[in-house]
Design a protein around this motif. Structure first.
Motif, PDB file in Angstrom:
ATOM      1  N   PHE A   1      14.862   5.996 -50.056  1.00 25.07           N
ATOM      2  CA  PHE A   1      15.912   6.091 -49.046  1.00 25.07           C
ATOM      3  C   PHE A   1      16.639   7.434 -49.080  1.00 25.07           C
ATOM      4  N   ALA A   2      16.691   8.078 -50.229  1.00 23.76           N
ATOM      5  CA  ALA A   2      17.173   9.462 -50.257  1.00 23.76           C
ATOM      6  C   ALA A   2      16.204  10.331 -49.459  1.00 23.76           C
ATOM      7  N   GLY A   3      14.898  10.056 -49.608  1.00 22.36           N
ATOM      8  CA  GLY A   3      13.884  10.787 -48.857  1.00 22.36           C
ATOM      9  C   GLY A   3      13.934  10.503 -47.366  1.00 22.36           C
ATOM     10  N   VAL A   4      14.189   9.267 -46.989  1.00 17.05           N
ATOM     11  CA  VAL A   4      14.327   8.923 -45.569  1.00 17.05           C
ATOM     12  C   VAL A   4      15.492   9.711 -44.969  1.00 17.05           C
ATOM     13  N   THR A   5      16.595   9.775 -45.690  1.00 14.17           N
ATOM     14  CA  THR A   5      17.758  10.518 -45.200  1.00 14.17           C
ATOM     15  C   THR A   5      17.420  11.998 -45.068  1.00 14.17           C
ATOM     16  N   ALA A   6      16.680  12.533 -46.029  1.00 11.43           N
ATOM     17  CA  ALA A   6      16.254  13.936 -45.945  1.00 11.43           C
ATOM     18  C   ALA A   6      15.328  14.141 -44.748  1.00 11.43           C
ATOM     19  N   ALA A   7      14.380  13.222 -44.541  1.00 11.59           N
ATOM     20  CA  ALA A   7      13.447  13.348 -43.425  1.00 11.59           C
ATOM     21  C   ALA A   7      14.175  13.310 -42.082  1.00 11.59           C
ATOM     22  N   LEU A   8      15.230  12.514 -41.992  1.00 17.43           N
ATOM     23  CA  LEU A   8      16.015  12.471 -40.756  1.00 17.43           C
ATOM     24  C   LEU A   8      16.688  13.812 -40.477  1.00 17.43           C
ATOM     25  N   GLY A   9      16.834  14.630 -41.513  1.00 20.68           N
ATOM     26  CA  GLY A   9      17.396  15.971 -41.349  1.00 20.68           C
ATOM     27  C   GLY A   9      16.456  16.926 -40.649  1.00 20.68           C
ATOM     28  N   LEU A  10      15.189  16.556 -40.521  1.00 17.09           N
ATOM     29  CA  LEU A  10      14.233  17.403 -39.811  1.00 17.09           C
ATOM     30  C   LEU A  10      14.474  17.390 -38.307  1.00 17.09           C
ATOM     31  N   ILE A  11      15.184  16.368 -37.852  1.00 16.16           N
ATOM     32  CA  ILE A  11      15.556  16.321 -36.436  1.00 16.16           C
ATOM     33  C   ILE A  11      16.681  17.331 -36.244  1.00 16.16           C
ATOM     34  N   PRO A  12      16.503  18.295 -35.333  1.00 14.81           N
ATOM     35  CA  PRO A  12      17.507  19.361 -35.185  1.00 14.81           C
ATOM     36  C   PRO A  12      18.902  18.815 -34.864  1.00 14.81           C
ATOM     37  N   PRO A  13      19.938  19.421 -35.474  1.00 13.44           N
ATOM     38  CA  PRO A  13      21.308  18.990 -35.187  1.00 13.44           C
ATOM     39  C   PRO A  13      21.738  19.432 -33.788  1.00 13.44           C
ATOM     40  N   ILE A  14      22.694  18.716 -33.253  1.00 15.79           N
ATOM     41  CA  ILE A  14      23.275  19.077 -31.958  1.00 15.79           C
ATOM     42  C   ILE A  14      24.700  19.549 -32.240  1.00 15.79           C
ATOM     43  N   PRO A  15      24.980  20.849 -32.062  1.00 16.30           N
ATOM     44  CA  PRO A  15      26.332  21.338 -32.357  1.00 16.30           C
ATOM     45  C   PRO A  15      27.344  20.830 -31.326  1.00 16.30           C
ATOM     46  N   VAL A  16      28.434  20.243 -31.834  1.00 16.74           N
ATOM     47  CA  VAL A  16      29.508  19.765 -30.955  1.00 16.74           C
ATOM     48  C   VAL A  16      30.867  20.114 -31.551  1.00 16.74           C
ATOM     49  N   GLY A  17      30.963  21.177 -32.293  1.00 18.75           N
ATOM     50  CA  GLY A  17      32.201  21.561 -32.947  1.00 18.75           C
ATOM     51  C   GLY A  17      31.917  21.866 -34.401  1.00 18.75           C
ATOM     52  N   PRO A  18      32.913  21.675 -35.258  1.00 17.90           N
ATOM     53  CA  PRO A  18      32.719  22.028 -36.663  1.00 17.90           C
ATOM     54  C   PRO A  18      31.731  21.126 -37.403  1.00 17.90           C
ATOM     55  N   VAL A  19      31.459  19.943 -36.861  1.00 18.21           N
ATOM     56  CA  VAL A  19      30.539  19.001 -37.492  1.00 18.21           C
ATOM     57  C   VAL A  19      29.446  18.674 -36.474  1.00 18.21           C
ATOM     58  N   PRO A  20      28.168  18.969 -36.774  1.00 18.33           N
ATOM     59  CA  PRO A  20      27.104  18.704 -35.800  1.00 18.33           C
ATOM     60  C   PRO A  20      26.710  17.227 -35.753  1.00 18.33           C
ATOM     61  N   VAL A  21      26.156  16.808 -34.624  1.00 17.74           N
ATOM     62  CA  VAL A  21      25.572  15.484 -34.496  1.00 17.74           C
ATOM     63  C   VAL A  21      24.188  15.551 -35.143  1.00 17.74           C
TER      64      VAL A  21
END
Length: 191
Positions: free
Chosen positions: A21-41
């Motif tokens: 599940f640490a790996g699943v969370t890391a893999a979800l990071g491969l989806i590019p972030p969407i910038p919407v301010g100081p914290v991306p989606v």
């Protein structure tokens, strides 16, 4: 004299699930972030919800702690390929602390409701957990990002639709996982 053997607090299966599940969370990071301010989606908060909904409180917490530990030592596991302690102590820091706590709370609530895992109950638990994550995130934005409460709350509004979708998606995935592996979470004691 014979020494009594005790079962390990965390067995090999638990360690494997925590790492997965640490790996699943890391893999979800491969989806590019969407910038919407100081914290991306990002998609990575889905990993936090899944960890609690699938693994329960203890393993859910440990999987998020492992993910953040690996990120903190420099592995580029966050969305956009970010890593290192600097990536964890920015305006998003409250969300990262919240990932650990909320994975535990979602896991605890899921465990308390008991088996079988029901989709609609999972959705309610996941939505409430995702909303509670904002308490941590907003606090971090205020403390580190020096934002006023109203500005931090407004900055989080764009996240609500995505987090609702992730809560539903996590419940749908969790129901399938729990059906496939019914002994993943212990049966709730009727005390």
């Amino acid at each position: 004299m014979s020494e009594a053997k005790t079962a390990p607090a965390i067995g090999a299966r638990d360690l494997a699930l925590i790492a997965v599940f640490a790996g699943v969370t890391a893999a979800l990071g491969l989806i590019p972030p969407i910038p919407v301010g100081p914290v991306p989606v990002t998609a990575q908060s889905l990993g936090m919800v899944l960890a609690g909904a699938v693994l329960g409180p203890k393993r859910g917490v440990l999987s998020m702690a492992l993910f953040l530990l690996l990120t903190g030592v420099g592995l580029p596991l966050l969305s956009g390929g970010r890593g290192g302690i600097g990536a964890l102590i920015g305006p998003s820091c409250g969300f990262f602390v919240g990932w650990i706590v909320i994975a535990g709370l979602i896991g605890y609530a899921t465990y308390r409701v008991g088996r079988p895992y029901r989709t609609w109950v999972g959705i309610v638990i996941n939505v409430l957990g995702s909303l509670a994550l904002y308490l941590f995130g907003i606090a971090g934005m205020m403390a580190v990002g020096k934002m006023a409460l109203s500005a931090a709350v407004l900055a989080n509004l764009p996240f609500l639709p995505g987090d609702a979708i992730k809560a539903v998606l996590a419940a749908l995935i969790a129901v399938g996982v729990h059906r496939a592996v019914p002994d993943l979470m212990p049966v709730k004691a009727n005390n």
